[in-house]
Design a protein around this motif. Structure first.
Motif, PDB file in Angstrom:
ATOM      1  N   ARG A 153       0.796  -1.224   0.000  1.00 55.69           N
ATOM      2  CA  ARG A 153       0.000   0.000   0.000  1.00 55.69           C
ATOM      3  C   ARG A 153       0.835   1.284   0.000  1.00 55.69           C
ATOM      4  O   ARG A 153       0.386   2.331  -0.476  1.00 55.69           O
ATOM      5  CB  ARG A 153      -0.897  -0.017   1.243  1.00 55.69           C
ATOM      6  CG  ARG A 153      -1.937   1.074   1.320  1.00 55.69           C
ATOM      7  CD  ARG A 153      -2.680   0.999   2.658  1.00 55.69           C
ATOM      8  NE  ARG A 153      -3.380  -0.265   2.797  1.00 55.69           N
ATOM      9  CZ  ARG A 153      -4.627  -0.479   2.385  1.00 55.69           C
ATOM     10  NH1 ARG A 153      -5.295   0.496   1.795  1.00 55.69           N
ATOM     11  NH2 ARG A 153      -5.203  -1.655   2.564  1.00 55.69           N
ATOM     12  N   MET A 154       2.062   1.240   0.514  1.00 53.33           N
ATOM     13  CA  MET A 154       2.794   2.456   0.852  1.00 53.33           C
ATOM     14  C   MET A 154       3.131   3.328  -0.356  1.00 53.33           C
ATOM     15  O   MET A 154       3.258   4.546  -0.225  1.00 53.33           O
ATOM     16  CB  MET A 154       4.075   2.096   1.620  1.00 53.33           C
ATOM     17  CG  MET A 154       5.024   1.185   0.877  1.00 53.33           C
ATOM     18  SD  MET A 154       6.392   0.612   1.908  1.00 53.33           S
ATOM     19  CE  MET A 154       7.396   2.082   1.992  1.00 53.33           C
ATOM     20  N   LYS A 155       3.265   2.741  -1.541  1.00 55.57           N
ATOM     21  CA  LYS A 155       3.600   3.533  -2.728  1.00 55.57           C
ATOM     22  C   LYS A 155       2.517   3.420  -3.797  1.00 55.57           C
ATOM     23  O   LYS A 155       2.771   3.587  -4.987  1.00 55.57           O
ATOM     24  CB  LYS A 155       4.951   3.067  -3.287  1.00 55.57           C
ATOM     25  CG  LYS A 155       6.109   3.294  -2.321  1.00 55.57           C
ATOM     26  CD  LYS A 155       7.382   2.612  -2.754  1.00 55.57           C
ATOM     27  CE  LYS A 155       7.969   3.216  -4.005  1.00 55.57           C
ATOM     28  NZ  LYS A 155       9.282   2.604  -4.359  1.00 55.57           N
ATOM     29  N   ALA A 156       1.281   3.150  -3.363  1.00 56.00           N
ATOM     30  CA  ALA A 156       0.197   2.829  -4.298  1.00 56.00           C
ATOM     31  C   ALA A 156      -0.094   3.966  -5.285  1.00 56.00           C
ATOM     32  O   ALA A 156      -0.354   3.715  -6.461  1.00 56.00           O
ATOM     33  CB  ALA A 156      -1.066   2.466  -3.519  1.00 56.00           C
ATOM     34  N   LYS A 157      -0.053   5.197  -4.832  1.00 57.98           N
ATOM     35  CA  LYS A 157      -0.362   6.320  -5.730  1.00 57.98           C
ATOM     36  C   LYS A 157       0.637   6.388  -6.877  1.00 57.98           C
ATOM     37  O   LYS A 157       0.249   6.534  -8.052  1.00 57.98           O
ATOM     38  CB  LYS A 157      -0.380   7.629  -4.946  1.00 57.98           C
ATOM     39  CG  LYS A 157      -0.818   8.829  -5.766  1.00 57.98           C
ATOM     40  CD  LYS A 157      -0.923  10.086  -4.902  1.00 57.98           C
ATOM     41  CE  LYS A 157      -1.394  11.271  -5.717  1.00 57.98           C
ATOM     42  NZ  LYS A 157      -1.510  12.506  -4.867  1.00 57.98           N
ATOM     43  N   ALA A 158       1.924   6.271  -6.551  1.00 57.78           N
ATOM     44  CA  ALA A 158       2.954   6.290  -7.597  1.00 57.78           C
ATOM     45  C   ALA A 158       2.863   5.048  -8.474  1.00 57.78           C
ATOM     46  O   ALA A 158       3.084   5.120  -9.690  1.00 57.78           O
ATOM     47  CB  ALA A 158       4.336   6.388  -6.960  1.00 57.78           C
ATOM     48  N   MET A 159       2.533   3.906  -7.875  1.00 53.55           N
ATOM     49  CA  MET A 159       2.393   2.672  -8.643  1.00 53.55           C
ATOM     50  C   MET A 159       1.290   2.798  -9.683  1.00 53.55           C
ATOM     51  O   MET A 159       1.464   2.408 -10.844  1.00 53.55           O
ATOM     52  CB  MET A 159       2.101   1.495  -7.712  1.00 53.55           C
ATOM     53  CG  MET A 159       3.283   1.062  -6.861  1.00 53.55           C
ATOM     54  SD  MET A 159       2.785  -0.088  -5.545  1.00 53.55           S
ATOM     55  CE  MET A 159       2.135  -1.465  -6.499  1.00 53.55           C
ATOM     56  N   ALA A 160       0.136   3.339  -9.290  1.00 54.09           N
ATOM     57  CA  ALA A 160      -0.975   3.516 -10.224  1.00 54.09           C
ATOM     58  C   ALA A 160      -0.589   4.446 -11.365  1.00 54.09           C
ATOM     59  O   ALA A 160      -0.892   4.189 -12.543  1.00 54.09           O
ATOM     60  CB  ALA A 160      -2.198   4.048  -9.481  1.00 54.09           C
ATOM     61  N   ARG A 161       0.102   5.530 -11.025  1.00 53.17           N
ATOM     62  CA  ARG A 161       0.541   6.489 -12.046  1.00 53.17           C
ATOM     63  C   ARG A 161       1.530   5.830 -13.012  1.00 53.17           C
ATOM     64  O   ARG A 161       1.396   5.950 -14.244  1.00 53.17           O
ATOM     65  CB  ARG A 161       1.190   7.683 -11.365  1.00 53.17           C
ATOM     66  CG  ARG A 161       1.693   8.767 -12.316  1.00 53.17           C
ATOM     67  CD  ARG A 161       2.634   9.710 -11.590  1.00 53.17           C
ATOM     68  NE  ARG A 161       3.844   9.026 -11.153  1.00 53.17           N
ATOM     69  CZ  ARG A 161       4.373   9.170  -9.934  1.00 53.17           C
ATOM     70  NH1 ARG A 161       3.805   9.937  -9.022  1.00 53.17           N
ATOM     71  NH2 ARG A 161       5.486   8.524  -9.623  1.00 53.17           N
ATOM     72  N   ASP A 162       2.521   5.121 -12.477  1.00 48.91           N
ATOM     73  CA  ASP A 162       3.535   4.489 -13.323  1.00 48.91           C
ATOM     74  C   ASP A 162       2.932   3.366 -14.167  1.00 48.91           C
ATOM     75  O   ASP A 162       3.325   3.167 -15.321  1.00 48.91           O
ATOM     76  CB  ASP A 162       4.677   3.940 -12.461  1.00 48.91           C
ATOM     77  CG  ASP A 162       5.502   5.042 -11.810  1.00 48.91           C
ATOM     78  OD1 ASP A 162       5.404   6.198 -12.258  1.00 48.91           O
ATOM     79  OD2 ASP A 162       6.227   4.741 -10.847  1.00 48.91           O
ATOM     80  N   TYR A 163       2.000   2.626 -13.578  1.00 48.60           N
ATOM     81  CA  TYR A 163       1.345   1.524 -14.302  1.00 48.60           C
ATOM     82  C   TYR A 163       0.633   2.050 -15.545  1.00 48.60           C
ATOM     83  O   TYR A 163       0.793   1.516 -16.645  1.00 48.60           O
ATOM     84  CB  TYR A 163       0.356   0.850 -13.353  1.00 48.60           C
ATOM     85  CG  TYR A 163      -0.464  -0.284 -13.925  1.00 48.60           C
ATOM     86  CD1 TYR A 163       0.041  -1.581 -13.997  1.00 48.60           C
ATOM     87  CD2 TYR A 163      -1.768  -0.056 -14.354  1.00 48.60           C
ATOM     88  CE1 TYR A 163      -0.737  -2.625 -14.492  1.00 48.60           C
ATOM     89  CE2 TYR A 163      -2.545  -1.088 -14.850  1.00 48.60           C
ATOM     90  CZ  TYR A 163      -2.024  -2.370 -14.906  1.00 48.60           C
ATOM     91  OH  TYR A 163      -2.807  -3.401 -15.405  1.00 48.60           O
ATOM     92  N   GLN A 164      -0.158   3.109 -15.381  1.00 46.67           N
ATOM     93  CA  GLN A 164      -0.881   3.642 -16.528  1.00 46.67           C
ATOM     94  C   GLN A 164       0.076   4.261 -17.548  1.00 46.67           C
ATOM     95  O   GLN A 164      -0.087   4.051 -18.763  1.00 46.67           O
ATOM     96  CB  GLN A 164      -1.906   4.689 -16.088  1.00 46.67           C
ATOM     97  CG  GLN A 164      -2.672   5.292 -17.275  1.00 46.67           C
ATOM     98  CD  GLN A 164      -3.915   6.034 -16.853  1.00 46.67           C
ATOM     99  OE1 GLN A 164      -4.268   6.084 -15.666  1.00 46.67           O
ATOM    100  NE2 GLN A 164      -4.613   6.635 -17.810  1.00 46.67           N
TER     101      GLN A 164
END
Length: 376
Positions: A153-164
């Motif tokens: 969960r800790m880096k979820a915002k960046a993960m979602a951005r990088d994934y897209q």
């Protein structure tokens, strides 16, 4: 004297905190060598204007995730190879494996994390290098293992951005429809064309991107995650299956073990699905040949005829995944694509396979990165 002692201790503590903050903020980029080769393992059918399903079974390692640019380089090399072999067109549907996006959690970390001997030690480095993010995530963590939940969960915002950005960018760059494997995120949704996260439970999720790099429909949440509830990853309680229209036909996505359950195919049949993509993952080197362990979350994933005691893990996957098998599935074709590689002391297994009109085609050799192609 006491004031001097307090002052000295305060200065020492401040120096220690400053040194730690500087160390945690430092993200040196190490040397990177990676094998960009990929082999065409299965090529079925005759080229036509109806398009094709193209599975990419990558071979990935922690250093491939040191930055999104590195992962892009590797996946783009695979797609360049496919294009050079005439396997890409504007009706191609590319399928990537389960959790190919989840490991974006380790992007941009310190060399010590990538060089760790075990996954446990690597996750310790992840927490120590991001103390504030980790503490915030730990406070809101759920499930039986709060540490595992916090790590995801800790880096979820960046993960979602990088994934897209990464997978949408690949779809746009190569003008294909792309099933972007899966990624674990808290309460993911598509809002105004962007993948966003919420504050609730974690879900193993897949997003399909069109040839313009835009998400198609809402994220598909997994219904039967491995060890659901124990590591914080929650099952999709709505039991809904999202279907998207692609240039090659109506497409449904079943993540991992969701492909074992006949009721899911009936739901896809009700929506006139023609093609089924299965991003998959099997943990543990050699697991594919070992005795089948079943689904720990549901004792009866299939309807009749399966003697699990007589099957290996691989045989069970090929028997239970019902893409293109009448009368359970009305889909014309389907493809299961597995993630391969080595993440610290955690190996992987799985031989990707495909089906068309009831015929089954498998990759008998899972060594190295593999392409599987099915002309529609």
């Amino acid at each position: 004297m006491r004031k001097l002692l307090y002052l000295t201790l305060s200065m020492a503590l401040l120096a220690a905190i400053t040194t730690y903050a500087m160390w945690a903020a430092d993200r040196p980029v190490g040397h990177y060598l990676s094998d960009l080769r990929i082999s065409l393992a299965v090529d079925q059918g005759t080229p036509s204007d109806r398009g094709n399903l193209l599975g990419i079974q990558p071979e990935l390692f922690p250093t491939d995730y040191q930055s999104p640019e590195r992962l892009h380089r590797k996946l783009a090399a695979y797609l360049h190879s496919a294009r050079d072999q005439g396997l890409l067109n504007n009706k191609t549907i590319v399928v990537l494996p389960e959790h190919v996006g989840t490991w974006l959690m380790i992007s941009g970390e310190k060399d010590e994390l990538y060089q760790a001997p075990t996954l446990k030690e690597a996750m310790n480095w992840l927490a120590v290098s991001n103390p504030l993010k980790f503490v915030r995530a730990l406070i809101s963590a759920e499930g039986g293992s709060r540490l595992d939940d916090a790590h995801l969960r800790m880096k979820a915002k960046a993960m979602a951005r990088d994934y897209q950005a990464l997978f949408g960018g690949l779809a746009r760059e190569f003008h294909v429809t792309l099933v972007a494997g899966s990624i674990v995120l808290p309460e993911p949704s598509i809002i105004d064309g962007a993948l966003k996260i919420g504050h609730g439970a974690l879900y193993n999720t897949s997003v399909v991107f069109n040839s313009e790099g835009l998400p198609m429909g809402q994220p598909q949440r997994q219904m039967h995650p491995v060890f659901a509830g124990q590591d914080g990853v929650k099952a999709n309680g709505e039991h809904s299956l999202n279907v998207v229209d692609t240039p090659a036909g109506r497409l449904g996505v079943l993540i991992g073990r969701d492909s074992w359950y006949p009721e899911n195919y009936r739901k896809l049949d009700d929506q006139n699905v023609q093609l089924v993509a299965v991003p998959a993952f099997v943990a543990g080197r050699g697991t594919w040949e070992q005795p089948f362990q079943g689904d720990r979350n549901s004792p009866k994933p299939t309807s009749g005829g399966l003697n699990a005691a007589e099957l290996s893990e691989g045989q069970a996957w090929e028997r239970l995944t019902l893409t293109g098998r009448m009368p359970v599935s009305q889909a014309v074709a389907g493809m299961s694509v597995f993630l391969r590689g080595q993440f610290w002391d955690q190996g992987s297994a799985g031989h990707s396979f495909l089906s068309r009109n009831g015929q089954h085609f498998a990759d008998g050799n899972a060594q190295g990165a593999r392409l599987l192609n099915l002309w529609l």
